[in-house]
Write an enzyme that holds these catalytic residues in place. Structure first.
Site, PDB file in Angstrom:
ATOM      1  N   GLU A 138       0.802  -1.263  -0.120  1.00 11.61           N
ATOM      2  CA  GLU A 138       0.013  -0.057  -0.023  1.00 11.61           C
ATOM      3  C   GLU A 138       0.886   1.214  -0.028  1.00 11.61           C
ATOM      4  O   GLU A 138       0.824   2.253   0.975  1.00 11.61           O
ATOM      5  CB  GLU A 138      -0.977   0.060   1.268  1.00 11.61           C
ATOM      6  CG  GLU A 138      -1.721  -1.247   1.540  1.00 11.61           C
ATOM      7  CD  GLU A 138      -2.307  -1.262   2.897  1.00 11.61           C
ATOM      8  OE1 GLU A 138      -1.951  -0.467   3.735  1.00 11.61           O
ATOM      9  OE2 GLU A 138      -3.371  -1.888   3.095  1.00 11.61           O
TER      10      GLU A 138
ATOM     11  N   GLY B  47       2.079   4.984  -0.462  1.00 13.72           N
ATOM     12  CA  GLY B  47       1.625   6.234  -0.624  1.00 13.72           C
ATOM     13  C   GLY B  47       2.681   7.176  -1.340  1.00 13.72           C
ATOM     14  O   GLY B  47       2.707   7.457  -2.539  1.00 13.72           O
ATOM     15  N   ARG B  48       3.259   7.546  -0.362  1.00 15.83           N
ATOM     16  CA  ARG B  48       4.563   8.479  -0.763  1.00 15.83           C
ATOM     17  C   ARG B  48       5.408   8.114  -1.692  1.00 15.83           C
ATOM     18  O   ARG B  48       5.892   8.683  -2.448  1.00 15.83           O
ATOM     19  CB  ARG B  48       5.156   8.750   0.734  1.00 15.83           C
ATOM     20  CG  ARG B  48       6.247   9.798   0.829  1.00 15.83           C
ATOM     21  CD  ARG B  48       7.045   9.727   2.309  1.00 15.83           C
ATOM     22  NE  ARG B  48       6.224   9.241   3.041  1.00 15.83           N
ATOM     23  CZ  ARG B  48       5.595  10.031   4.007  1.00 15.83           C
ATOM     24  NH1 ARG B  48       5.811  11.394   4.024  1.00 15.83           N
ATOM     25  NH2 ARG B  48       4.698   9.664   5.081  1.00 15.83           N
TER      26      ARG B  48
ATOM     27  N   CYS C 295      -2.990  33.330   9.782  1.00 19.31           N
ATOM     28  CA  CYS C 295      -2.529  34.140  11.108  1.00 19.31           C
ATOM     29  C   CYS C 295      -2.067  33.114  12.169  1.00 19.31           C
ATOM     30  O   CYS C 295      -2.738  32.938  12.906  1.00 19.31           O
ATOM     31  CB  CYS C 295      -3.935  35.034  11.312  1.00 19.31           C
ATOM     32  SG  CYS C 295      -4.105  36.175  10.160  1.00 19.31           S
TER      33      CYS C 295
ATOM     34  N   TYR D  81       0.319  13.573   0.128  1.00 18.72           N
ATOM     35  CA  TYR D  81       0.089  14.338   1.432  1.00 18.72           C
ATOM     36  C   TYR D  81       0.106  16.072   1.390  1.00 18.72           C
ATOM     37  O   TYR D  81       0.272  16.532   2.410  1.00 18.72           O
ATOM     38  CB  TYR D  81       0.682  13.903   2.840  1.00 18.72           C
ATOM     39  CG  TYR D  81       0.679  12.374   2.955  1.00 18.72           C
ATOM     40  CD1 TYR D  81      -0.608  11.931   3.189  1.00 18.72           C
ATOM     41  CD2 TYR D  81       1.700  11.514   2.752  1.00 18.72           C
ATOM     42  CE1 TYR D  81      -0.637  10.182   3.194  1.00 18.72           C
ATOM     43  CE2 TYR D  81       1.768  10.216   2.503  1.00 18.72           C
ATOM     44  CZ  TYR D  81       0.403   9.557   3.062  1.00 18.72           C
ATOM     45  OH  TYR D  81       0.476   8.389   3.059  1.00 18.72           O
TER      46      TYR D  81
HETATM   47  N1  LLP Z   1      -1.360   2.002   4.387  1.00 20.96           N
HETATM   48  C1  LLP Z   1      -2.075   2.446   5.669  1.00 20.96           C
HETATM   49  C2  LLP Z   1      -2.979   1.661   6.482  1.00 20.96           C
HETATM   50  C3  LLP Z   1      -1.665   3.718   6.149  1.00 20.96           C
HETATM   51  O1  LLP Z   1      -2.256   4.309   7.244  1.00 20.96           O
HETATM   52  C4  LLP Z   1      -0.953   4.498   5.330  1.00 20.96           C
HETATM   53  C5  LLP Z   1      -0.548   6.186   5.597  1.00 20.96           C
HETATM   54  C6  LLP Z   1      -0.520   3.987   4.133  1.00 20.96           C
HETATM   55  C7  LLP Z   1      -0.674   2.598   3.811  1.00 20.96           C
HETATM   56  C8  LLP Z   1       0.389   4.676   3.065  1.00 20.96           C
HETATM   57  O2  LLP Z   1       1.654   5.163   3.954  1.00 20.96           O
HETATM   58  P1  LLP Z   1       2.998   5.683   2.895  1.00 20.96           P
HETATM   59  O3  LLP Z   1       3.556   4.729   2.030  1.00 20.96           O
HETATM   60  O4  LLP Z   1       2.529   6.955   2.420  1.00 20.96           O
HETATM   61  O5  LLP Z   1       4.127   5.872   4.199  1.00 20.96           O
HETATM   62  N2  LLP Z   1       0.465  12.819   6.444  1.00 20.96           N
HETATM   63  C9  LLP Z   1       1.553  12.034   6.768  1.00 20.96           C
HETATM   64  C10 LLP Z   1       1.556  10.663   6.587  1.00 20.96           C
HETATM   65  C11 LLP Z   1       0.535   9.888   7.105  1.00 20.96           C
HETATM   66  C12 LLP Z   1       0.422   8.502   6.722  1.00 20.96           C
HETATM   67  C13 LLP Z   1      -0.855   7.866   7.144  1.00 20.96           C
HETATM   68  N3  LLP Z   1      -1.086   6.386   6.897  1.00 20.96           N
HETATM   69  C14 LLP Z   1       2.927  12.879   5.990  1.00 20.96           C
HETATM   70  O6  LLP Z   1       2.409  13.833   5.322  1.00 20.96           O
HETATM   71  O7  LLP Z   1       3.981  12.354   6.164  1.00 20.96           O
END
Ligand code: LLP
Length: 428
Positions: free
Chosen positions: A279, A281-282, A349, A378
């Site tokens: 999964e 994301g980043r 602000c 994000y």
């Molecule tokens: N799977 C689950 C269950 C998650 O909770 C998340 C991210 C991902 C996959 C994807 O994670 P990644 O591969 O992107 O690390 N807003 C924060 C990141 C919060 C991530 C929340 N869960 C930021 O800007 O760094």
């Protein structure tokens, strides 16, 4: 990205022309980069172990256009709300390839997910397992069930981004996992096929991924033995970090794949070659996006240089929330010597509304254009209307084309959900 005559160019498009055409603040995403990253991530894993399903985390970037790109690449989807699920279904992602996660799923959301034949719904608690069973009975379809296990593992990252210690709210504690599976196995409305863990986000060390995979695969063996179940989907979550600063390096996709897979090939065979779900994301979208922002005010407070730019915490929250440091380039003066230290403040602000502190740049002037890098994950997805600011526009670059995939919000759109009770309405 490259620089020509001091001007920053992304995928052949001049940043200052994009800013002129679409206004600022402006997110710019590269379709080419998203596709390239997705493929490279998928292939790095599949080269070692073919039975892999990549489900990009929609929370990192949920634009419809991006969801379509993923779908066209054959990806699944990781969703955490009914809206994200709808988005995936509308983007024609096969339901079987969708994973539904999150610490809270309402009963009606579970009914929607089960009736849509979502491939894996990961329970986050014992009570959710019960809700899933009731929802499955109500919609008369089995629930493709997994359980998120909290492995009790420390990931080196920002404290807000770690998720797998006892103090965190996520999942069912490792020590209770066999009990949970034993209970779920007895339930005819649950088709128990999966297991899930996500140990945190923006992780840059491979060691913890090796430990996590070993722990997951060991646990799957124990579950299969103790319950007679056969776990066929092992969901490894996301978490692979990004190199936000040029000098900080994240793992490559290959290093990540090796950390998770290379010690475990025999075990995976013994487990019947389950599907491994990822999964990210980043790791897929972070470096596919930049944020263009204009310097509207340049001023000096004592010996500190400030540029007030039109992108703030409302546009890009990561610096304010996680003290994240993103590289910033003066997009219209990128070849000039960088001699001066600047803080970049946003329009809100709040003293914490600072996009970057102490960046070294040319002496910034009002009207200069800046590019904040690695904001594809994000970025827009955490933007808000704080201080009455509209959420920004988003442009997708595809070859020679640059097209809006999200227009800048208008005042009317911002207040569309507002209502005035009759006793407060205007007297005419
Ligand atoms: N799977 C689950 C269950 C998650 O909770 C998340 C991210 C991902 C996959 C994807 O994670 P990644 O591969 O992107 O690390 N807003 C924060 C990141 C919060 C991530 C929340 N869960 C930021 O800007 O760094």
């Amino acid at each position: 990205m490259r620089i020509e005559d001091g001007r920053l160019i992304i995928d052949g498009h001049l940043c200052d022309e994009l800013a002129k055409e679409f206004g600022t603040p402006l997110y710019v995403l590269s379709e080419n980069r998203i596709r390239h990253n997705y493929r490279a991530f998928q292939e790095a894993l599949a080269r070692i172990y073919p039975n892999v399903l990549v489900c990009p985390a929609y929370k990192a970037n949920w634009h419809l256009a991006v969801a379509r790109i993923y779908q066209m690449e054959g990806a699944g989807a990781e969703v955490v709300s009914p809206a994200e699920l709808k988005l995936a279904l509308e983007s024609e992602v096969e339901p079987e390839k969708i994973v539904y996660n999150g610490p809270l799923k309402k009963f009606e959301d579970l009914e929607f997910a089960i009736s849509s034949s979502v491939g894996l719904i990961n329970a986050d608690s014992f009570s959710e397992l019960k809700k899933m069973q009731e929802a499955a009975r109500r919609v008369r379809k089995p629930c493709n069930t997994g359980i998120r296990v909290n492995l009790g593992m420390r990931a080196e990252t920002h404290p807000h981004l770690a998720t797998a210690l006892r103090e965190h709210k996520f999942g069912i504690w490792l020590g209770d996992a066999i009990t949970a599976y034993t209970l779920a196995a007895k339930n005819p409305d649950l088709s128990v096929i999966g297991i899930h863990s996500h140990i945190g986000s923006n992780i840059t060390q491979s060691q913890v991924f090796s430990e996590m995979s070993a722990s997951m695969f060991r646990l799957v063996g124990q579950i299969n033995d103790a319950t007679g179940l056969k776990i066929t989907k092992i969901d490894m979550g996301g978490g692979l970090g990004s190199s936000y600063q040029v000098e900080s390096s994240a793992m490559t996709y290959e290093e990540y794949a090796a950390a998770i897979l290379s010690q475990n090939m025999l075990t995976l065979r013994q487990l019947g070659e389950p599907t491994l779900v990822f999964e990210p994301g980043r790791a897929i979208v972070a470096d596919a996006g930049i944020l263009l922002t204009r310097v509207d005010v340049a001023k000096r407070q004592g010996d500190i240089n400030w540029a007030i730019v039109d992108a703030g915490m409302n546009t890009f929250l990561r610096p304010a929330l996680y003290q994240a440091k993103h590289h910033v380039v003066a997009a219209n003066r990128a070849s000039e010597p960088r001699t001066v230290s600047f803080n970049l403040g946003g329009p809100c602000c709040e003293s914490g509304d600072v996009i970057a502190k102490g960046i070294i740049s040319p002496m910034l002037k009002e009207g200069d254009l800046l590019a904040v890098l690695h904001v594809g994950a994000y970025g827009f997805s955490m933007a808000s209307n704080y201080n009455g600011q509209p959420r920004p526009a988003v442009v997708l670059i595809t070859g020679t084309k640059s097209e809006l995939i999200r227009r800048r919000e208008t005042y009317e759109e911002m207040i569309a959900g507002e209502m005035i009770p009759s006793h407060l309405s205007k007297q005419f």
